[in-house]
Scaffold this motif. Structure first.
Motif, PDB file in Angstrom:
ATOM      1  N   MET A   1      37.765  -5.902 -14.687  1.00 23.86           N
ATOM      2  CA  MET A   1      35.774  -6.062 -14.081  1.00 23.86           C
ATOM      3  C   MET A   1      36.044  -4.713 -15.912  1.00 23.86           C
ATOM      4  N   ASN A   2      35.186  -5.497 -16.308  1.00 25.29           N
ATOM      5  CA  ASN A   2      34.386  -4.441 -17.571  1.00 25.29           C
ATOM      6  C   ASN A   2      33.150  -3.776 -17.914  1.00 25.29           C
ATOM      7  N   LEU A   3      32.977  -2.948 -17.230  1.00 29.50           N
ATOM      8  CA  LEU A   3      31.645  -2.085 -17.690  1.00 29.50           C
ATOM      9  C   LEU A   3      31.908  -0.242 -18.254  1.00 29.50           C
ATOM     10  N   PHE A   4      33.865  -0.326 -18.591  1.00 35.47           N
ATOM     11  CA  PHE A   4      33.268   0.554 -19.369  1.00 35.47           C
ATOM     12  C   PHE A   4      32.590   0.949 -20.821  1.00 35.47           C
ATOM     13  N   SER A   5      32.246   0.306 -20.984  1.00 37.83           N
ATOM     14  CA  SER A   5      31.037  -0.012 -22.901  1.00 37.83           C
ATOM     15  C   SER A   5      30.136   0.242 -22.235  1.00 37.83           C
ATOM     16  N   PHE A   6      29.383   0.297 -20.784  1.00 37.52           N
ATOM     17  CA  PHE A   6      28.584   1.044 -20.781  1.00 37.52           C
ATOM     18  C   PHE A   6      28.351   2.100 -20.940  1.00 37.52           C
ATOM     19  N   PHE A   7      29.480   3.314 -20.337  1.00 37.68           N
ATOM     20  CA  PHE A   7      29.255   4.425 -20.308  1.00 37.68           C
ATOM     21  C   PHE A   7      30.091   4.787 -21.512  1.00 37.68           C
ATOM     22  N   LYS A   8      28.860   6.075 -21.757  1.00 39.59           N
ATOM     23  CA  LYS A   8      29.059   6.469 -23.590  1.00 39.59           C
ATOM     24  C   LYS A   8      28.984   7.940 -23.520  1.00 39.59           C
ATOM     25  N   LYS A   9      29.971   8.410 -24.705  1.00 42.26           N
ATOM     26  CA  LYS A   9      29.827  10.600 -24.207  1.00 42.26           C
ATOM     27  C   LYS A   9      28.696  10.854 -24.196  1.00 42.26           C
ATOM     28  N   THR A  10      27.870  10.495 -24.860  1.00 40.89           N
ATOM     29  CA  THR A  10      26.204  11.039 -24.874  1.00 40.89           C
ATOM     30  C   THR A  10      25.260  10.983 -23.906  1.00 40.89           C
ATOM     31  N   ASP A  11      26.257   9.643 -22.446  1.00 41.92           N
ATOM     32  CA  ASP A  11      25.302   9.884 -21.170  1.00 41.92           C
ATOM     33  C   ASP A  11      25.202  11.037 -20.355  1.00 41.92           C
ATOM     34  N   LYS A  12      24.030  11.252 -19.987  1.00 42.87           N
ATOM     35  CA  LYS A  12      23.530  12.342 -19.495  1.00 42.87           C
ATOM     36  C   LYS A  12      23.157  11.731 -17.423  1.00 42.87           C
ATOM     37  N   VAL A  13      24.141  12.630 -16.989  1.00 43.14           N
ATOM     38  CA  VAL A  13      23.380  11.985 -15.519  1.00 43.14           C
ATOM     39  C   VAL A  13      21.897  12.632 -14.726  1.00 43.14           C
ATOM     40  N   GLY A  14      21.380  12.174 -14.522  1.00 42.70           N
ATOM     41  CA  GLY A  14      19.776  12.382 -13.863  1.00 42.70           C
ATOM     42  C   GLY A  14      19.137  12.558 -13.046  1.00 42.70           C
ATOM     43  N   ALA A  15      18.378  12.042 -12.455  1.00 40.81           N
ATOM     44  CA  ALA A  15      17.415  12.341 -11.540  1.00 40.81           C
ATOM     45  C   ALA A  15      18.478  11.646  -9.942  1.00 40.81           C
ATOM     46  N   ASP A  16      19.038  12.533  -9.093  1.00 44.50           N
ATOM     47  CA  ASP A  16      19.793  11.924  -7.336  1.00 44.50           C
ATOM     48  C   ASP A  16      18.194  12.034  -7.008  1.00 44.50           C
ATOM     49  N   SER A  17      18.500  10.533  -5.624  1.00 43.15           N
ATOM     50  CA  SER A  17      18.132  10.107  -4.949  1.00 43.15           C
ATOM     51  C   SER A  17      18.868  10.216  -3.715  1.00 43.15           C
ATOM     52  N   ALA A  18      19.161  10.843  -2.934  1.00 42.34           N
ATOM     53  CA  ALA A  18      19.893  10.901  -1.416  1.00 42.34           C
ATOM     54  C   ALA A  18      18.907  10.574  -0.140  1.00 42.34           C
ATOM     55  N   ILE A  19      20.138  10.047   1.311  1.00 42.34           N
ATOM     56  CA  ILE A  19      19.240   9.866   2.217  1.00 42.34           C
ATOM     57  C   ILE A  19      20.131  10.654   3.521  1.00 42.34           C
ATOM     58  N   ASP A  20      19.977  10.509   4.282  1.00 42.38           N
ATOM     59  CA  ASP A  20      21.017  10.568   5.298  1.00 42.38           C
ATOM     60  C   ASP A  20      21.281   9.559   5.508  1.00 42.38           C
ATOM     61  N   SER A  21      22.902   9.851   6.103  1.00 45.39           N
ATOM     62  CA  SER A  21      24.245   8.894   5.880  1.00 45.39           C
ATOM     63  C   SER A  21      23.537   7.592   7.214  1.00 45.39           C
ATOM     64  N   ASN A  22      23.608   8.096   8.437  1.00 43.12           N
ATOM     65  CA  ASN A  22      23.032   7.549   8.930  1.00 43.12           C
ATOM     66  C   ASN A  22      22.087   6.222   9.480  1.00 43.12           C
ATOM     67  N   GLN A  23      21.089   5.791   8.042  1.00 46.51           N
ATOM     68  CA  GLN A  23      20.073   5.298   8.030  1.00 46.51           C
ATOM     69  C   GLN A  23      20.853   4.037   7.205  1.00 46.51           C
ATOM     70  N   LEU A  24      21.850   4.146   6.710  1.00 43.66           N
ATOM     71  CA  LEU A  24      23.305   3.331   5.719  1.00 43.66           C
ATOM     72  C   LEU A  24      23.725   2.994   7.319  1.00 43.66           C
ATOM     73  N   VAL A  25      24.851   4.132   7.439  1.00 41.34           N
ATOM     74  CA  VAL A  25      26.088   3.945   8.281  1.00 41.34           C
ATOM     75  C   VAL A  25      25.940   3.429   9.757  1.00 41.34           C
ATOM     76  N   GLN A  26      26.461   3.136  10.841  1.00 38.84           N
ATOM     77  CA  GLN A  26      27.012   3.708  11.911  1.00 38.84           C
ATOM     78  C   GLN A  26      27.842   4.286  12.247  1.00 38.84           C
ATOM     79  N   ASN A  48      41.537  -0.790 -14.493  1.00 42.09           N
ATOM     80  CA  ASN A  48      42.671  -0.728 -15.375  1.00 42.09           C
ATOM     81  C   ASN A  48      41.674   0.778 -16.416  1.00 42.09           C
ATOM     82  N   VAL A  49      41.721   1.956 -16.393  1.00 37.51           N
ATOM     83  CA  VAL A  49      40.825   2.833 -16.973  1.00 37.51           C
ATOM     84  C   VAL A  49      41.472   2.960 -18.652  1.00 37.51           C
TER      85      VAL A  49
END
Length: 298
Positions: A1-26, A48-49
Motif C-alpha cells: 500500500m503506497n500512501l507515503f508520497s502523500f505525506f510531506k515534511k511541509t505538512d502541518k497537523v490541523g483541526a482535531d475532531s473527537a468523539i466518545d469511543s462508546n459511540q463507535l465501539v461497544q 514497509n516504510v
C-alpha cells in the motif's frame, strides 16, 4: 500500500475532531483515569516504510494534541486534489485514547469547513486501516471521489474531517410535536419498531411508505404516510404531488399538497404525516385499501 508520497515534511497537523469511543465501539474497556492521553504513532503492519518517511510520520504525530480518555479522533492534515478526476485525497490521523486494541467496520465520514458547512461525505471500510493499538495514532489517506463532494472549491484553513454522527446513530423515528401529543407512549414505541423493520434505504434515497388509509364519511380520503429520508442531512418538502394506488393498481386519489411552513424530515429519519384528499379528488368505489401505495408524481 503506497500512501507515503502523500505525506510531506511541509505538512502541518490541523483541526482535531473527537468523539466518545462508546459511540463507535461497544463492550470496550474504558479507562478510569482522567489524565489526558498522548497518542503514539502506529504504522500499518503491512507497510514497509522508508526511514526518511518514518521521520515525517513521527514529526507529524508529535504535533498532535493529547486526547481525553476513551476518545476516538480524526486529526486533519491536508487535502490534495486529483486534477485528472477531481477526487480529494484527505490526509489525517485516526486516533484512539482507549486502553485496548480496536478494529472498526463501515464508518461514515464528513468534511466540514471552518464555518461548519459540509463539503463532502462518504462511507469507508475501516477494516482496511487494520487493528489500532491502545492509545495510538495511525496516518491514513481517505479518498473522496468527485461524486461524494458537495462543493467545487477546496476548503481553506480550519476544515475538519469528522465521524458522521447522524449516520452512526442509525435510522430513527421522528415525530412531530402534534403526533407526540396525540399518540400514547405505547403507540409511539410501536411506530418506532415498525420503522426499524422497514427495508434499509439507499444512500440519499427518499421513500414514501403507506401506513394507514381510511375513506371518511364525507368521501374524502385520509392517509398516513411514512416519509423516509435516507440522506444524512435534513430535507424540506414545500410541495408534494401524491397519488394513492390500491392493491389492484387502481388510482384511488390524486392531489398536490402545499406545505406552509415546509415539512422538514431530519437526516436518517422517518417522519409519519397525514394527508387528506378532498372527496372530489377521490375515486374509492370498489377500491381495495388492504394494501396500497403512495406515489410522488413527477
Amino acid at each position: 500500500m503506497n500512501l507515503f508520497s502523500f505525506f510531506k515534511k511541509t505538512d502541518k497537523v490541523g483541526a482535531d475532531s473527537a468523539i466518545d469511543s462508546n459511540q463507535l465501539v461497544q463492550d470496550t474497556e474504558a479507562s478510569s483515569d482522567n489524565k489526558e492521553v498522548t497518542t503514539k504513532l502506529s504504522l500499518h503492519p503491512e507497510w514497509n516504510v522508508p526511514l526518511e518517511q518514518q521521520y515525517v510520520f513521527s514529526f507529524l504525530a508529535n504535533e498532535l494534541e493529547p486526547l481525553k480518555p476513551n476518545q476516538l479522533s480524526l486529526a486533519a492534515i491536508n487535502i490534495e486534489e486529483d486534477k485528472r478526476n477531481g477526487a480529494w485525497y484527505v490526509k489525517a490521523f485516526f486516533r484512539s485514547s482507549i486502553p485496548n486494541n480496536i478494529e472498526l467496520g463501515e464508518i461514515g465520514l464528513i468534511i466540514v469547513d471552518k464555518d461548519g458547512k459540509r463539503l463532502a461525505s462518504k462511507e469507508f471500510d475501516f477494516k482496511e486501516l487494520g487493528t489500532l493499538p491502545p492509545e495510538s495514532a495511525r496516518p491514513w489517506v481517505f479518498k473522496f471521489e468527485k461524486e461524494y463532494l458537495e462543493t467545487k472549491e477546496m476548503p481553506e484553513d480550519g476544515w475538519t474531517i469528522a465521524f458522521n454522527l447522524i449516520a452512526l446513530r442509525g435510522h430513527q423515528l421522528e415525530l412531530d410535536e402534534s403526533w407526540k401529543k396525540q399518540l400514547p407512549q405505547e403507540q409511539q414505541e410501536l411506530l418506532a419498531k415498525v420503522v426499524k423493520e422497514l427495508p434499509k434505504l439507499g444512500r440519499k434515497e427518499v421513500n414514501f411508505t403507506g401506513l394507514q388509509a381510511r375513506v371518511r364519511d364525507d368521501n374524502s380520503l385520509m392517509v398516513s404516510i411514512f416519509i423516509r429520508n435516507g440522506n444524512d442531512q435534513a430535507i424540506n418538502l414545500e410541495q408534494l404531488p401524491l397519488e394513492i394506488i390500491d392493491a389492484n393498481g387502481k388510482l384511488v386519489a390524486k392531489g398536490s399538497f402545499k406545505m406552509n411552513p415546509a415539512l422538514t424530515v431530519q437526516g436518517n429519519s422517518t417522519k409519519p404525516w397525514t394527508f387528506i384528499f378532498p372527496a372530489k379528488t377521490v375515486n374509492a368505489e370498489g377500491a381495495d385499501l388492504s394494501r396500497w401505495t403512495a406515489k410522488v408524481v413527477q
